[in-house]
Design a protein around this motif. Structure first.
Motif, PDB file in Angstrom:
ATOM      1  N   ILE A 236      -9.519 -48.983  -7.937  1.00 44.57           N
ATOM      2  CA  ILE A 236      -9.559 -48.260  -7.338  1.00 44.57           C
ATOM      3  C   ILE A 236      -9.844 -47.404  -6.646  1.00 44.57           C
ATOM      4  O   ILE A 236     -11.040 -46.351  -6.504  1.00 44.57           O
ATOM      5  CB  ILE A 236      -7.801 -47.601  -6.592  1.00 44.57           C
ATOM      6  N   ALA A 237      -9.812 -46.113  -9.077  1.00 43.43           N
ATOM      7  CA  ALA A 237     -10.739 -45.382  -9.256  1.00 43.43           C
ATOM      8  C   ALA A 237     -12.449 -45.850  -9.463  1.00 43.43           C
ATOM      9  O   ALA A 237     -13.295 -45.022  -9.116  1.00 43.43           O
ATOM     10  CB  ALA A 237     -10.245 -45.101 -10.734  1.00 43.43           C
ATOM     11  N   CYS A 238     -12.386 -46.892 -10.054  1.00 40.55           N
ATOM     12  CA  CYS A 238     -14.107 -47.125  -9.802  1.00 40.55           C
ATOM     13  C   CYS A 238     -14.897 -47.321  -8.846  1.00 40.55           C
ATOM     14  O   CYS A 238     -16.004 -46.688  -8.534  1.00 40.55           O
ATOM     15  CB  CYS A 238     -13.956 -48.295 -10.328  1.00 40.55           C
ATOM     16  N   GLN A 239     -14.153 -47.872  -7.352  1.00 42.15           N
ATOM     17  CA  GLN A 239     -14.463 -47.566  -6.259  1.00 42.15           C
ATOM     18  C   GLN A 239     -14.324 -46.459  -5.539  1.00 42.15           C
ATOM     19  O   GLN A 239     -16.242 -46.082  -4.601  1.00 42.15           O
ATOM     20  CB  GLN A 239     -13.311 -48.937  -4.907  1.00 42.15           C
ATOM     21  N   ARG A 240     -14.002 -45.685  -5.966  1.00 45.10           N
ATOM     22  CA  ARG A 240     -13.931 -43.979  -5.677  1.00 45.10           C
ATOM     23  C   ARG A 240     -15.125 -43.557  -5.881  1.00 45.10           C
ATOM     24  O   ARG A 240     -15.892 -42.217  -5.047  1.00 45.10           O
ATOM     25  CB  ARG A 240     -12.992 -43.023  -5.271  1.00 45.10           C
ATOM     26  N   GLY A 241     -15.250 -43.502  -7.138  1.00 40.25           N
ATOM     27  CA  GLY A 241     -16.027 -43.189  -7.564  1.00 40.25           C
ATOM     28  C   GLY A 241     -17.767 -42.906  -7.393  1.00 40.25           C
ATOM     29  O   GLY A 241     -18.905 -42.569  -7.255  1.00 40.25           O
ATOM     30  N   LEU A 242     -17.937 -44.565  -7.307  1.00 41.44           N
ATOM     31  CA  LEU A 242     -19.153 -45.093  -7.834  1.00 41.44           C
ATOM     32  C   LEU A 242     -19.240 -45.059  -5.387  1.00 41.44           C
ATOM     33  O   LEU A 242     -20.822 -45.111  -5.392  1.00 41.44           O
ATOM     34  CB  LEU A 242     -19.123 -46.876  -7.277  1.00 41.44           C
ATOM     35  N   GLU A 243     -18.293 -44.896  -4.909  1.00 39.09           N
ATOM     36  CA  GLU A 243     -18.511 -44.156  -3.432  1.00 39.09           C
ATOM     37  C   GLU A 243     -18.801 -42.712  -3.399  1.00 39.09           C
ATOM     38  O   GLU A 243     -18.419 -42.262  -2.301  1.00 39.09           O
ATOM     39  CB  GLU A 243     -17.745 -45.146  -2.904  1.00 39.09           C
ATOM     40  N   ALA A 244     -18.890 -42.178  -4.100  1.00 39.14           N
ATOM     41  CA  ALA A 244     -18.581 -40.536  -4.143  1.00 39.14           C
ATOM     42  C   ALA A 244     -20.198 -40.354  -3.417  1.00 39.14           C
ATOM     43  O   ALA A 244     -21.448 -40.602  -3.582  1.00 39.14           O
ATOM     44  CB  ALA A 244     -18.217 -39.920  -5.726  1.00 39.14           C
ATOM     45  N   LYS A 245     -20.441 -39.228  -2.492  1.00 41.10           N
ATOM     46  CA  LYS A 245     -21.178 -38.051  -2.342  1.00 41.10           C
ATOM     47  C   LYS A 245     -20.967 -36.917  -1.797  1.00 41.10           C
ATOM     48  O   LYS A 245     -19.629 -37.059  -1.294  1.00 41.10           O
ATOM     49  CB  LYS A 245     -21.535 -39.208  -0.604  1.00 41.10           C
ATOM     50  N   GLY A 246     -21.970 -35.902  -1.409  1.00 35.04           N
ATOM     51  CA  GLY A 246     -21.743 -34.681  -0.991  1.00 35.04           C
ATOM     52  C   GLY A 246     -21.590 -33.828  -2.514  1.00 35.04           C
ATOM     53  O   GLY A 246     -21.444 -32.558  -1.624  1.00 35.04           O
ATOM     54  N   GLY A 247     -22.311 -34.627  -3.095  1.00 30.82           N
ATOM     55  CA  GLY A 247     -22.099 -33.166  -4.467  1.00 30.82           C
ATOM     56  C   GLY A 247     -20.949 -32.819  -4.823  1.00 30.82           C
ATOM     57  O   GLY A 247     -19.876 -33.771  -4.563  1.00 30.82           O
ATOM     58  N   PRO A 248     -20.543 -31.769  -5.540  1.00 28.37           N
ATOM     59  CA  PRO A 248     -19.554 -31.705  -6.730  1.00 28.37           C
ATOM     60  C   PRO A 248     -18.152 -31.617  -6.027  1.00 28.37           C
ATOM     61  O   PRO A 248     -17.178 -32.194  -5.871  1.00 28.37           O
ATOM     62  CB  PRO A 248     -19.473 -30.101  -6.697  1.00 28.37           C
ATOM     63  N   ARG A 249     -18.326 -31.458  -4.196  1.00 26.84           N
ATOM     64  CA  ARG A 249     -17.368 -31.576  -3.376  1.00 26.84           C
ATOM     65  C   ARG A 249     -16.714 -33.076  -3.181  1.00 26.84           C
ATOM     66  O   ARG A 249     -16.139 -33.482  -2.793  1.00 26.84           O
ATOM     67  CB  ARG A 249     -17.034 -31.024  -2.063  1.00 26.84           C
ATOM     68  N   GLY A 250     -17.919 -33.700  -3.297  1.00 26.29           N
ATOM     69  CA  GLY A 250     -17.695 -35.290  -3.291  1.00 26.29           C
ATOM     70  C   GLY A 250     -16.936 -35.692  -4.564  1.00 26.29           C
ATOM     71  O   GLY A 250     -16.126 -37.079  -3.968  1.00 26.29           O
ATOM     72  N   VAL A 251     -17.703 -35.129  -5.364  1.00 33.86           N
ATOM     73  CA  VAL A 251     -17.210 -35.828  -6.754  1.00 33.86           C
ATOM     74  C   VAL A 251     -15.106 -35.769  -6.681  1.00 33.86           C
ATOM     75  O   VAL A 251     -14.258 -36.006  -7.568  1.00 33.86           O
ATOM     76  CB  VAL A 251     -17.482 -34.927  -7.535  1.00 33.86           C
ATOM     77  N   ALA A 252     -14.231 -34.809  -6.304  1.00 33.79           N
ATOM     78  CA  ALA A 252     -13.746 -34.219  -5.975  1.00 33.79           C
ATOM     79  C   ALA A 252     -12.725 -34.391  -5.235  1.00 33.79           C
ATOM     80  O   ALA A 252     -11.157 -34.581  -5.256  1.00 33.79           O
ATOM     81  CB  ALA A 252     -13.318 -32.124  -5.485  1.00 33.79           C
ATOM     82  N   ASP A 253     -13.228 -35.122  -3.993  1.00 33.83           N
ATOM     83  CA  ASP A 253     -12.372 -35.544  -3.189  1.00 33.83           C
ATOM     84  C   ASP A 253     -12.105 -37.113  -3.628  1.00 33.83           C
ATOM     85  O   ASP A 253     -11.280 -38.064  -3.141  1.00 33.83           O
ATOM     86  CB  ASP A 253     -13.168 -35.806  -1.733  1.00 33.83           C
ATOM     87  N   ALA A 254     -13.373 -38.210  -4.184  1.00 33.38           N
ATOM     88  CA  ALA A 254     -13.283 -38.716  -5.120  1.00 33.38           C
ATOM     89  C   ALA A 254     -11.740 -39.095  -5.712  1.00 33.38           C
ATOM     90  O   ALA A 254     -11.487 -40.292  -6.048  1.00 33.38           O
ATOM     91  CB  ALA A 254     -14.296 -39.702  -5.881  1.00 33.38           C
TER      92      ALA A 254
END
Length: 286
Positions: A236-254
């Motif tokens: 789950i963590a790897c998928q969320r991280g590899l699909e992050a988008k939208g800048g720093p906010r995207g990382v926080a959402d992931a």
């Protein structure tokens, strides 16, 4: 009069449009969730097959795996000890009061030990890995994705799954049972200290009932649970991280999504495993 005659039609149109919007959003959410689940299953399959292939060909990124394992150990060891102590104490006190009311004080070792081994240790392991571990993995891979490092790996013909996901999978599979054993050890000792010091149970009766009711199958099932929870967390963590988008906010959402999904998945899977264990491996005398 003309305006009043149009009002019911406008209200009906508004309700229909609102219903259509809700229906469309609901269907889009369901379809998106199923697609995300499908991608997670695909990543899990690719990671397992790739890990076996890398081990057979001696191409596993051992240095990365050891580094990730050490990071997981550093962020979970102290919280595991701090969580295991109060859990062992709470189980000993709550169960001890009930057993004392029934006049079976000698069974405190059995009930306390089984509570820690079968439920407390694997759940605590999963929550720690799903919290600290999932956050660290999702943040690391999410930052790499935002910096376009993952796109660079694709351009160079390097699989991100083999380079980044599989080492973290191996690290999690190694750390999860070790963390589970640590929580069992500390939790049982904490319950023993409370039973001996505060509830008047003799050491001999505590360990005798603990050894009589706790079987090797219970310990192995606890380790299997920890492995399954660790596997869920890392995928789950790897998928969320590899699909992050939208800048720093995207990382926080992931990171947030990885932690929440990990905890929910662990709770649901633990419920299923508990039912299966109760059916095929019921508690028995050793």
């Amino acid at each position: 009069m003309r305006v009043s005659s149009m009002t019911p039609e406008l209200d009906t149109t508004t309700r229909e449009s609102a219903t259509a919007i809700v229906r469309e959003n609901f269907s889009d959410s369901v379809v998106s969730s199923l697609r995300t689940f499908g991608r997670a299953v695909g990543m899990a399959q690719e990671s397992v097959v790739g890990a076996v292939g890398d081990l057979a060909r001696r191409e596993l990124q051992w240095r990365e795996a050891i580094l990730q394992a050490w990071r997981l150990i550093t962020v979970t060891t102290v919280p595991a000890i701090l969580m295991a102590i109060p859990f062992g104490v709470i189980v000993s006190i709550q169960v001890g009061n009930l057993i004392h009311t029934l006049g079976a004080d000698s069974l405190l070792g059995a009930t306390g030990g089984l509570g820690v081994i079968k439920q407390g240790a694997p759940m605590a392991t999963g929550f720690l890995l799903g919290g600290a571990g999932a956050a660290a993995i999702a943040a690391d891979l999410g930052a790499r994705t935002i910096r376009e490092e993952i796109d660079a790996l694709h351009t160079m013909g390097i699989s991100p799954v083999h380079r980044l996901v599989i080492p973290r999978l191996v690290a999690m599979v190694v750390v999860a049972p070790l963390l589970n054993v640590l929580i069992i050890f500390v939790g049982v000792l904490a319950g023993y200290a409370v039973a001996i010091g505060g509830q008047g149970v003799t050491p001999g009766s505590y360990w005798a009932t603990f050894g009589s009711f706790t079987t090797t199958a219970d310990v192995w099932m606890s380790l299997v649970k920890a492995l399954i929870f660790g596997f869920l967390v890392v995928i789950i963590a790897c998928q969320r991280g590899l699909e992050a988008k939208g800048g720093p906010r995207g990382v926080a959402d992931a990171v947030n999504a990885a932690v929440v999904l990990s905890v929910v998945s662990i709770v649901c899977v633990n419920l299923l495993l508990t039912q299966v264990t109760a059916m095929f491996l019921p508690t028995r005398l050793a």
